[in-house]
Design a protein around this motif. Structure first.
Motif, short mmCIF file in Angstrom:
data_model
loop_
_atom_site.label_atom_id
_atom_site.label_comp_id
_atom_site.label_asym_id
_atom_site.label_seq_id
_atom_site.Cartn_x
_atom_site.Cartn_y
_atom_site.Cartn_z
N ILE A 105 6.40 0.95 4.84
CA ILE A 105 5.31 0.04 4.48
C ILE A 105 4.57 -0.42 5.73
CG2 ILE A 105 4.75 -2.21 3.47
CD1 ILE A 105 7.12 -1.70 1.50
N ASN A 106 5.32 -0.78 6.77
CA ASN A 106 4.67 -1.21 8.02
C ASN A 106 3.80 -0.10 8.61
OD1 ASN A 106 5.45 -3.93 8.21
ND2 ASN A 106 7.46 -3.35 8.97
N GLU A 111 -1.49 2.25 9.51
CA GLU A 111 -2.34 3.41 9.27
C GLU A 111 -3.65 3.04 8.58
OE1 GLU A 111 -1.88 7.25 6.35
OE2 GLU A 111 -0.10 6.67 7.48
N THR A 112 -3.59 2.10 7.63
CA THR A 112 -4.78 1.72 6.87
C THR A 112 -5.54 0.58 7.53
OG1 THR A 112 -3.50 0.18 5.50
CG2 THR A 112 -3.80 2.42 4.65
N GLY A 113 -4.95 -0.06 8.52
CA GLY A 113 -5.60 -1.20 9.16
C GLY A 113 -5.64 -2.41 8.24
N ALA A 114 -4.72 -2.48 7.30
CA ALA A 114 -4.70 -3.58 6.33
C ALA A 114 -4.44 -4.91 7.04
CB ALA A 114 -3.61 -3.32 5.30
N SER A 115 -5.16 -5.94 6.56
CA SER A 115 -5.01 -7.23 7.20
C SER A 115 -4.72 -8.35 6.21
CB SER A 115 -6.27 -7.58 7.99
OG SER A 115 -7.39 -7.58 7.13
N GLY A 116 -4.74 -8.04 4.92
CA GLY A 116 -4.47 -9.09 3.95
C GLY A 116 -4.32 -8.50 2.55
N MET A 117 -4.21 -9.38 1.57
CA MET A 117 -3.98 -8.97 0.19
C MET A 117 -5.10 -8.07 -0.35
SD MET A 117 -1.09 -9.78 -0.84
CE MET A 117 -1.33 -9.37 -2.55
N ALA A 118 -6.31 -8.22 0.16
CA ALA A 118 -7.42 -7.39 -0.31
C ALA A 118 -7.17 -5.91 -0.04
CB ALA A 118 -8.72 -7.84 0.35
N ASP A 119 -6.31 -5.62 0.94
CA ASP A 119 -6.03 -4.24 1.32
C ASP A 119 -4.77 -3.68 0.65
OD1 ASP A 119 -8.22 -4.18 3.15
OD2 ASP A 119 -6.99 -5.29 4.59
N MET A 120 -4.19 -4.42 -0.29
CA MET A 120 -2.94 -3.99 -0.91
C MET A 120 -3.09 -2.61 -1.58
SD MET A 120 -0.36 -6.00 -3.38
CE MET A 120 1.05 -5.18 -4.10
N GLY A 121 -4.19 -2.37 -2.25
CA GLY A 121 -4.42 -1.09 -2.92
C GLY A 121 -4.39 0.08 -1.96
N LYS A 122 -5.01 -0.12 -0.79
CA LYS A 122 -5.02 0.94 0.23
C LYS A 122 -3.61 1.24 0.70
CE LYS A 122 -8.64 -0.84 2.77
NZ LYS A 122 -9.30 -1.08 4.03
N VAL A 123 -2.85 0.19 0.95
CA VAL A 123 -1.47 0.35 1.44
C VAL A 123 -0.61 1.04 0.37
CG1 VAL A 123 0.61 -0.86 2.22
CG2 VAL A 123 -1.65 -1.62 3.00
N MET A 124 -0.73 0.59 -0.86
CA MET A 124 0.05 1.20 -1.95
C MET A 124 -0.33 2.67 -2.13
SD MET A 124 2.33 -0.86 -3.15
CE MET A 124 2.78 -0.12 -4.71
N GLY A 125 -1.59 2.99 -1.94
CA GLY A 125 -2.04 4.38 -2.06
C GLY A 125 -1.37 5.29 -1.05
N ALA A 142 6.23 -5.68 -4.41
CA ALA A 142 6.57 -7.03 -3.96
C ALA A 142 6.73 -7.08 -2.44
CB ALA A 142 7.86 -7.50 -4.64
N LYS A 143 7.34 -6.04 -1.87
CA LYS A 143 7.55 -5.97 -0.43
C LYS A 143 6.21 -5.86 0.30
CE LYS A 143 11.18 -4.94 1.92
NZ LYS A 143 12.17 -5.88 2.42
N VAL A 144 5.30 -5.02 -0.22
CA VAL A 144 3.96 -4.89 0.38
C VAL A 144 3.26 -6.24 0.34
CG1 VAL A 144 1.68 -3.85 0.08
CG2 VAL A 144 3.70 -2.42 -0.11
N LYS A 145 3.34 -6.90 -0.81
CA LYS A 145 2.69 -8.19 -0.98
C LYS A 145 3.21 -9.19 0.06
CE LYS A 145 1.73 -8.97 -5.30
NZ LYS A 145 1.87 -9.31 -6.71
N SER A 146 4.53 -9.24 0.25
CA SER A 146 5.10 -10.19 1.20
C SER A 146 4.71 -9.85 2.63
CB SER A 146 6.61 -10.31 1.04
OG SER A 146 7.25 -9.18 1.59
N LEU A 147 4.66 -8.55 2.96
CA LEU A 147 4.29 -8.16 4.33
C LEU A 147 2.80 -8.38 4.61
CD1 LEU A 147 6.48 -4.95 4.73
CD2 LEU A 147 6.78 -7.14 5.90
N LEU A 148 1.99 -8.38 3.55
CA LEU A 148 0.55 -8.64 3.73
C LEU A 148 0.24 -10.14 3.63
CD1 LEU A 148 -1.10 -5.72 1.72
CD2 LEU A 148 -1.03 -6.01 4.19
N GLY A 149 1.28 -10.92 3.44
CA GLY A 149 1.10 -12.37 3.42
C GLY A 149 0.65 -12.91 2.09
N GLY A 150 0.98 -12.20 1.00
CA GLY A 150 0.54 -12.64 -0.33
C GLY A 150 1.55 -13.46 -1.04
#
Length: 150
Positions: A105-106, A111-125, A142-150
């Motif tokens: 996940i990290n 890789e996606t440059g995700a910085s918050g919950m708005a990027d969750m879809g990109k990370v999950m993809g 749930a793990k992605v959400k917690s790591l993105l600070g959601g």
């Protein structure tokens, strides 16, 4: 591209018939039917990844059923569903441990440059194809959400 996993399941159906193992045969036929249904729905032959997705979905449904039966105190059904789930998981790859999952996940976040919950879809993809069949997608989410600070 044909599926070696599908062929393995077909071979196991034949073996269960030879062994007269009715319980195992019933579960294997259910798996085969789910795969065939998906192929009919999508009008294509499933490859190993698609077969894994079918098995993963079935495993999730079984886990949910087992929890509901356990909550209702129906140990007879818990045992039956657990037996069937164990057969399904024989065809799934080894499950990821928490450390490996978090590392995947990290990497996806990086890789996606995700910085918050708005990027969750990109990370999950990015994460989903790497963990298909190897982790419960609800836990991954749930793990992605917690790591993105959601």
């Amino acid at each position: 591209m044909s599926s070696t996993l599908k062929q393995r399941i077909t071979d196991d159906v034949k073996q269960a018939m030879r062994d007269k193992d009715k319980d195992r045969l019933g579960v294997l036929r259910m798996i085969t039917a789910a795969i065939k249904q998906k192929e009919i729905d999508e009008r294509t032959e499933l490859d190993d990844n698609a077969v894994l997705a079918v098995l993963d979905k079935m495993a999730k449904q079984y886990r949910d059923s087992i929890q509901q039966y356990r909550d209702a105190g129906r140990d007879d059904l818990v045992n039956k569903e657990t037996y069937e789930l164990n057969i399904i998981t024989e065809y799934l790859p080894e499950q990821l441990n928490d450390t490996d999952l978090e590392a995947l996940i990290n990497n996806a976040i990086e890789e996606t440059g995700a910085s918050g919950m708005a990027d969750m879809g990109k990370v999950m993809g990015v994460v989903k194809p790497k963990v298909q069949g190897r982790a419960d997608m609800g836990a991954v989410s749930a793990k992605v959400k917690s790591l993105l600070g959601g």
